[in-house]
Design a protein around this motif. Sequence first.
Motif, PDB file in Angstrom:
ATOM      1  N   ALA A 155       0.861  -1.177   0.000  1.00 23.82           N
ATOM      2  CA  ALA A 155       0.000   0.000   0.000  1.00 23.82           C
ATOM      3  C   ALA A 155       0.900   1.229   0.000  1.00 23.82           C
ATOM      4  O   ALA A 155       1.511   1.552   1.024  1.00 23.82           O
ATOM      5  N   THR A 195      -5.297  -0.756  -1.399  1.00 28.02           N
ATOM      6  CA  THR A 195      -5.074   0.395  -2.266  1.00 28.02           C
ATOM      7  C   THR A 195      -3.939   1.187  -1.617  1.00 28.02           C
ATOM      8  O   THR A 195      -3.366   0.763  -0.618  1.00 28.02           O
ATOM      9  N   ASP A 196      -3.612   2.342  -2.142  1.00 24.42           N
ATOM     10  CA  ASP A 196      -2.542   3.142  -1.544  1.00 24.42           C
ATOM     11  C   ASP A 196      -2.922   3.687  -0.172  1.00 24.42           C
ATOM     12  O   ASP A 196      -2.052   4.051   0.618  1.00 24.42           O
ATOM     13  N   ARG A 198      -5.782   2.248   1.856  1.00 20.00           N
ATOM     14  CA  ARG A 198      -6.560   1.336   2.685  1.00 20.00           C
ATOM     15  C   ARG A 198      -6.041  -0.091   2.533  1.00 20.00           C
ATOM     16  O   ARG A 198      -5.553  -0.483   1.474  1.00 20.00           O
TER      17      ARG A 198
END
Length: 259
Positions: A155, A195-196, A198
């Motif tokens: 992430a 994701t970046d 979460r």
Amino acid sequence: MRDEFDAADERKWGVCDSPLIADGKLIVAPGGKDAALVALDPKTGKPVWKAPGKPTGYGSFIAAKLGGVLQIVGHDAETLGGWDAKTGTRLWTVKPERRGDFNVPTPIVVGDRLFVTTENNGARLFTFKTGGAIDPKPVATSKKLAPDTHTPVVAGSRVFGVWNRLYCLNLTDGLKELYDESTTAFSGYCAAVATDSRVLVVPRSGELILLDATADEYTELGRLAAFGKDEKGVYAHPAFVGTRVYIRGNSSVRCLELG
């Protein structure tokens, strides 16, 4: 397929890797002496190339352009390797310091580097030379993050992985540990997606645990139980369609609307 390519004896935990589409070919891993890795024409099923080698591990292979060469990367039963996607020629081999890894976690490409984890050798970050060869000496390591079946996730500039607890490591600072969390949810196998900003973790209990991937300490944003207390041992990776997530338990499948 195993009979056609004279695969090695059935693996203890069966065939666990996923087929891969790369360079217009269907890549499979029978693990045969003369066909450890095989590229098939997706339309006809006929072999394009066969790479000799050893029986495979349990993780999936990936395709990536590393060192300027598009290659297939993954584990056989004993080593990590890269194969030229066009010809099947083995480009490099990394033999770990400690033997006996199950080789289940799938390697992860991070920019032009490769992140690898196994239970006996921990986490390692490798770089590549021009021409596609790997530098066999990792540029960063972590002995603490050493999962036997779980594949960590990236992430942003961080790695999140579970081995008896959840670890957050810094990719840009030598895999330095930013923090860890030892709640019972992270005591065993977990699946994760990211994701970046979460990270969503699904432990064996079947809970969905949403984390803030940008926080400097362990920060839960939400937790939701997908199953009742009688449903235990969730090992399947969640699947996503639009804003829905599908989770398979021992005896049922649940669909949750995340939107």
